[in-house]
Design a protein around this motif. Structure first.
Motif, PDB file in Angstrom:
ATOM      1  N   PRO A 223      44.391  10.045  45.065  1.00 40.69           N
ATOM      2  CA  PRO A 223      43.424  11.171  44.852  1.00 40.69           C
ATOM      3  C   PRO A 223      42.450  11.442  43.985  1.00 40.69           C
ATOM      4  O   PRO A 223      43.211  11.158  42.589  1.00 40.69           O
ATOM      5  CB  PRO A 223      44.807  12.189  44.985  1.00 40.69           C
ATOM      6  CG  PRO A 223      45.945  11.329  45.694  1.00 40.69           C
ATOM      7  CD  PRO A 223      45.592  10.189  45.132  1.00 40.69           C
ATOM      8  N   ARG A 224      41.296  12.044  44.065  1.00 35.57           N
ATOM      9  CA  ARG A 224      40.477  12.069  42.718  1.00 35.57           C
ATOM     10  C   ARG A 224      40.810  13.295  42.014  1.00 35.57           C
ATOM     11  O   ARG A 224      40.932  13.205  40.804  1.00 35.57           O
ATOM     12  CB  ARG A 224      39.097  12.131  43.362  1.00 35.57           C
ATOM     13  CG  ARG A 224      38.045  12.287  42.285  1.00 35.57           C
ATOM     14  CD  ARG A 224      36.739  12.840  43.023  1.00 35.57           C
ATOM     15  NE  ARG A 224      36.740  13.634  43.910  1.00 35.57           N
ATOM     16  CZ  ARG A 224      35.750  14.023  44.987  1.00 35.57           C
ATOM     17  NH1 ARG A 224      34.927  13.184  45.023  1.00 35.57           N
ATOM     18  NH2 ARG A 224      35.932  15.143  45.576  1.00 35.57           N
ATOM     19  N   ASP A 225      41.317  14.352  42.818  1.00 40.67           N
ATOM     20  CA  ASP A 225      41.258  15.700  41.907  1.00 40.67           C
ATOM     21  C   ASP A 225      42.739  15.601  41.361  1.00 40.67           C
ATOM     22  O   ASP A 225      44.026  15.409  41.897  1.00 40.67           O
ATOM     23  CB  ASP A 225      41.138  16.790  43.034  1.00 40.67           C
ATOM     24  CG  ASP A 225      39.876  16.749  43.587  1.00 40.67           C
ATOM     25  OD1 ASP A 225      38.950  16.656  42.824  1.00 40.67           O
ATOM     26  OD2 ASP A 225      39.571  17.185  44.763  1.00 40.67           O
ATOM     27  N   PRO A 226      42.675  16.096  39.996  1.00 36.92           N
ATOM     28  CA  PRO A 226      44.057  16.086  39.293  1.00 36.92           C
ATOM     29  C   PRO A 226      45.177  16.822  40.049  1.00 36.92           C
ATOM     30  O   PRO A 226      46.211  16.789  39.940  1.00 36.92           O
ATOM     31  CB  PRO A 226      43.698  16.493  37.923  1.00 36.92           C
ATOM     32  CG  PRO A 226      42.225  16.173  37.766  1.00 36.92           C
ATOM     33  CD  PRO A 226      41.548  16.084  39.273  1.00 36.92           C
ATOM     34  N   GLU A 227      44.778  17.829  40.641  1.00 34.65           N
ATOM     35  CA  GLU A 227      45.383  19.100  41.147  1.00 34.65           C
ATOM     36  C   GLU A 227      46.233  18.356  42.202  1.00 34.65           C
ATOM     37  O   GLU A 227      47.241  18.843  42.495  1.00 34.65           O
ATOM     38  CB  GLU A 227      44.660  20.017  41.942  1.00 34.65           C
ATOM     39  CG  GLU A 227      44.146  21.142  40.661  1.00 34.65           C
ATOM     40  CD  GLU A 227      42.596  20.814  40.285  1.00 34.65           C
ATOM     41  OE1 GLU A 227      42.104  21.487  39.738  1.00 34.65           O
ATOM     42  OE2 GLU A 227      42.372  19.622  40.327  1.00 34.65           O
TER      43      GLU A 227
END
Length: 306
Positions: A223-227
């Motif tokens: 997944p790209r988003d750290p969240e």
């Protein structure tokens, strides 16, 4: 869920956010906080700064805007607000910091260990709600498998109140959050801690709508988003080598639970519609169709039980 993938990036450097000085204008506090969040790569820094301030001050976002427009001062706990801004700048999810996530007309309690519901899943819930409302029964039955926070199931129960809604979750941490949300929002709905493949044998052949937002990210994708990468539970993200392992289970369980003509609704990644339609058609499902979300990305597939 809508999850983009690319090679993992290093953790962002978190700027230092000093606590607002006493009686500093709220508008200035929001501007400073938004600058900190923007420099950390937070996608919506202005909105997040406002929501964090509203949380600390115990105001709605509209009330917060009114105070800022009047030139009012920041009257909350300055140290608490500064800490929340620092945590958000480290890409801890906003919903974990405020403890709640909006979904349709609901406010759901969320935190570490449960998948944070996304706006795009509201369309998936709408497909299930529409199908449930079309059932002529006095008390149609709906099932949500892998309910997470309870977002879809609780939307079904509150928006189709004459229905009987059943939801299953098999992750302990997520189940704890779901249990809290069910007790607070719709205690009449049934929540069970059970593996999806064995869910609700007492409902075999009686269910009108089966809906799920399963884990569908291929195991090798990042997944790209750290969240998402660092905070969403892996059990809610990854669905095997091609991302469709749980979809195959849903197909089998759906053929057991749904009555003839009953509707299956599955959320998935925008690139998976054709594969899921083929999988369902090969398993005997009728009228498999993929539906776009508001941004015209194919995000959900429906089918009818033969």
């Amino acid at each position: 869920m809508n999850i983009a993938h690319e090679p993992a990036a290093s953790a962002p450097d978190v700027p230092t956010e000093a606590a607002p000085a006493p009686d500093l204008p709220l508008a200035a506090v929001l501007t400073d906080a938004a600058a900190v969040l923007a420099s950390a790569g937070v996608p919506t820094p202005d909105v997040d700064a406002e929501l964090l301030a509203a949380h600390v001050l115990g105001l709605s976002r509209g009330e917060l805007a009114a105070v800022a427009l009047r030139g009012g001062a920041f009257s909350g706990d300055a140290a608490e607000f500064a800490q929340l801004v620092r945590r958000r700048a480290s890409r801890e999810p906003l919903q974990h910091l405020t403890g709640s996530a909006p979904f349709r007309h609901l406010e759901l309690r969320v935190g570490p260990g449960v998948f944070v519901p996304r706006p795009e899943t509201e369309m998936v819930a709408q497909l299930a709600i529409d199908a449930l409302r079309a059932v002529p029964d006095a008390a149609p039955i709906a099932v949500d498998l892998g309910t997470g926070s309870g977002a879809i199931a609780l939307s079904l129960q509150t928006e189709v109140p004459h229905a009987r809604v059943h939801a299953a979750e098999n992750a302990v941490d997520a189940f704890v959050w779901a249990k809290e949300n069910f007790a607070r929002i719709a205690p009449e709905a049934r929540l069970a801690f059970v593996d999806l493949a064995q869910a609700f044998p007492d409902l075999d052949g009686a269910v009108s709508v089966l809906v799920s937002n399963p884990p569908y990210v291929p195991d090798g994708a990042i997944p790209r988003d750290p969240e998402v990468q660092h905070w969403d539970p892996p059990s809610a993200l990854y669905g095997g080598a091609d991302g469709l392992d749980v979809v195959r289970v849903l197909s089998e369980v759906g053929l057991r639970l749904l009555r003839p003509g009953g509707t299956l609704v599955i959320e998935h990644g925008e690139w998976q519609g054709a594969a899921i339609r083929g999988l369902l058609t090969d398993a005997g499902w009728r009228a498999a169709a993929t539906h776009p979300d508001l941004t015209q990305r194919e995000r959900a597939t429906t089918a009818l039980r033969p």
